[in-house]
Design a protein around this motif. Structure first.
Motif, mmCIF file in Angstrom:
data_model
loop_
_atom_site.group_PDB
_atom_site.id
_atom_site.type_symbol
_atom_site.label_atom_id
_atom_site.label_comp_id
_atom_site.label_asym_id
_atom_site.label_seq_id
_atom_site.Cartn_x
_atom_site.Cartn_y
_atom_site.Cartn_z
ATOM 1 N N MET A 1 1.986 -26.858 -22.126
ATOM 2 C CA MET A 1 1.524 -25.578 -22.645
ATOM 3 C C MET A 1 0.817 -24.806 -21.530
ATOM 4 N N GLU A 2 1.165 -23.532 -21.393
ATOM 5 C CA GLU A 2 0.560 -22.706 -20.351
ATOM 6 C C GLU A 2 0.184 -21.343 -20.925
ATOM 7 N N GLU A 3 -1.063 -20.941 -20.709
ATOM 8 C CA GLU A 3 -1.523 -19.634 -21.198
ATOM 9 C C GLU A 3 -0.833 -18.513 -20.423
ATOM 10 N N GLN A 4 -0.450 -17.452 -21.144
ATOM 11 C CA GLN A 4 0.208 -16.288 -20.542
ATOM 12 C C GLN A 4 -0.634 -15.040 -20.801
ATOM 13 N N ASN A 5 -0.610 -14.097 -19.861
ATOM 14 C CA ASN A 5 -1.311 -12.824 -20.045
ATOM 15 C C ASN A 5 -0.482 -11.828 -20.838
ATOM 16 N N SER A 6 0.837 -11.994 -20.810
ATOM 17 C CA SER A 6 1.723 -11.089 -21.533
ATOM 18 C C SER A 6 3.079 -11.773 -21.713
ATOM 19 N N PHE A 7 3.875 -11.193 -22.609
ATOM 20 C CA PHE A 7 5.236 -11.660 -22.840
ATOM 21 C C PHE A 7 6.154 -10.458 -22.903
ATOM 22 N N ALA A 8 7.309 -10.544 -22.255
ATOM 23 C CA ALA A 8 8.307 -9.477 -22.321
ATOM 24 C C ALA A 8 8.976 -9.496 -23.692
ATOM 25 N N VAL A 9 9.240 -8.291 -24.212
ATOM 26 C CA VAL A 9 10.020 -8.131 -25.439
ATOM 27 C C VAL A 9 11.268 -7.358 -25.020
ATOM 28 N N PRO A 10 12.411 -8.047 -24.857
ATOM 29 C CA PRO A 10 13.593 -7.397 -24.283
ATOM 30 C C PRO A 10 14.142 -6.277 -25.161
ATOM 31 N N ALA A 11 14.758 -5.283 -24.512
ATOM 32 C CA ALA A 11 15.449 -4.215 -25.233
ATOM 33 C C ALA A 11 16.539 -4.851 -26.090
ATOM 34 N N HIS A 12 16.684 -4.386 -27.302
ATOM 35 C CA HIS A 12 17.701 -4.912 -28.234
ATOM 36 C C HIS A 12 17.605 -6.431 -28.343
ATOM 37 N N GLY A 13 16.367 -6.963 -28.330
ATOM 38 C CA GLY A 13 16.200 -8.411 -28.362
ATOM 39 C C GLY A 13 14.970 -8.835 -29.135
ATOM 40 N N GLN A 14 14.638 -10.117 -28.999
ATOM 41 C CA GLN A 14 13.520 -10.693 -29.725
ATOM 42 C C GLN A 14 12.632 -11.532 -28.814
ATOM 43 N N LEU A 15 11.370 -11.594 -29.196
ATOM 44 C CA LEU A 15 10.407 -12.531 -28.630
ATOM 45 C C LEU A 15 9.999 -13.423 -29.786
ATOM 46 N N VAL A 16 10.254 -14.722 -29.662
ATOM 47 C CA VAL A 16 10.004 -15.654 -30.758
ATOM 48 C C VAL A 16 8.841 -16.574 -30.393
ATOM 49 N N PHE A 17 7.871 -16.647 -31.304
ATOM 50 C CA PHE A 17 6.771 -17.613 -31.209
ATOM 51 C C PHE A 17 7.036 -18.641 -32.300
ATOM 52 N N LYS A 18 7.310 -19.917 -31.894
ATOM 53 C CA LYS A 18 7.637 -20.950 -32.876
ATOM 54 C C LYS A 18 7.022 -22.269 -32.450
ATOM 55 N N SER A 19 6.933 -23.179 -33.405
ATOM 56 C CA SER A 19 6.381 -24.500 -33.140
ATOM 57 C C SER A 19 7.185 -25.174 -32.034
ATOM 58 N N GLY A 20 6.506 -25.698 -31.028
ATOM 59 C CA GLY A 20 7.167 -26.343 -29.898
ATOM 60 C C GLY A 20 7.568 -25.384 -28.795
ATOM 61 N N GLY A 21 7.325 -24.083 -28.980
ATOM 62 C CA GLY A 21 7.677 -23.080 -27.973
ATOM 63 C C GLY A 21 6.521 -22.113 -27.747
ATOM 64 N N ASN A 22 6.844 -20.854 -27.499
ATOM 65 C CA ASN A 22 5.797 -19.841 -27.369
ATOM 66 C C ASN A 22 4.974 -19.837 -28.659
ATOM 67 N N HIS A 23 3.651 -19.654 -28.544
ATOM 68 C CA HIS A 23 2.804 -19.624 -29.734
ATOM 69 C C HIS A 23 1.498 -18.903 -29.444
ATOM 70 N N LEU A 24 0.816 -18.548 -30.520
ATOM 71 C CA LEU A 24 -0.506 -17.942 -30.425
ATOM 72 C C LEU A 24 -1.544 -19.007 -30.747
ATOM 73 N N MET A 25 -2.683 -18.970 -30.044
ATOM 74 C CA MET A 25 -3.792 -19.869 -30.347
ATOM 75 C C MET A 25 -4.988 -19.022 -30.761
ATOM 76 N N PHE A 26 -5.453 -19.247 -31.982
ATOM 77 C CA PHE A 26 -6.650 -18.586 -32.504
ATOM 78 C C PHE A 26 -7.806 -19.509 -32.168
ATOM 79 N N GLU A 27 -8.665 -19.070 -31.249
ATOM 80 C CA GLU A 27 -9.750 -19.918 -30.758
ATOM 81 C C GLU A 27 -11.095 -19.387 -31.234
ATOM 82 N N LYS A 28 -12.073 -20.303 -31.329
ATOM 83 C CA LYS A 28 -13.414 -19.943 -31.793
ATOM 84 C C LYS A 28 -13.331 -19.299 -33.181
#
Length: 153
Positions: free
Chosen positions: A86-113
């Motif tokens: 797992m590696e923290e990212q500052n941003s993620f590209a959202v491709p034209a005519h495409g998708q950015l997927v956050f799913k279990s085992g892949g890209n994800h959001l962490m709600f901390e504190k």
């Protein structure tokens, strides 16, 4: 007289179509983002939770997810998972005519504190900020800790 009206009508129609055609690419010349399939598994920890969603860009220009905030957490960080790491990212590209997927085992959001531990059946509000598009507010449902979107349980 009838012969003179026909060319005039044809010319008027052509001019009207020319006016319509001048902005034909305007719809695809910008990002057009929407969010679907959002959920948070009920957190097992009192101070941290994960979040998943899909961002779709129907526009002809790529965009970039630059930050996520939520009133339930002190901070929300974005992570990629490559080869099990797992590696923290500052941003993620959202491709034209495409998708950015956050799913279990892949890209994800962490709600901390976490300010309080969200429970199954509640909704968590988050705000996604993009480089080009306006901010998008999402009501993310809290599902069971073992929820799997492919089975719906």
């Amino acid at each position: 007289m009838r012969r003179a009206l026909l060319p005039a009508a044809a010319l008027a129609g052509a001019l009207a179509l020319t006016g319509c055609g001048s902005g034909s690419d305007s719809g695809s010349a910008e990002a057009e983002v929407s969010v679907s399939s959002s959920y948070m598994p009920q957190p097992v920890s009192a101070d941290m939770a994960a979040g998943f969603l899909t961002i779709t860009n129907k526009g002809g220009v790529k965009d970039e997810l630059t930050s996520v905030t939520s009133d339930v957490a002190g901070q929300v960080t974005m992570h990629s998972t490559v080869g099990g790491a797992m590696e923290e990212q500052n941003s993620f590209a959202v491709p034209a005519h495409g998708q950015l997927v956050f799913k279990s085992g892949g890209n994800h959001l962490m709600f901390e504190k976490l300010k309080h531990k969200p429970a199954q059946g509640q909704k968590v509000t988050l705000k996604l900020t993009f480089a080009k598009s306006g901010p998008v507010t999402v009501e993310m449902p809290v599902k069971s800790a073992t929820y799997n979107p492919s089975t719906g349980h």
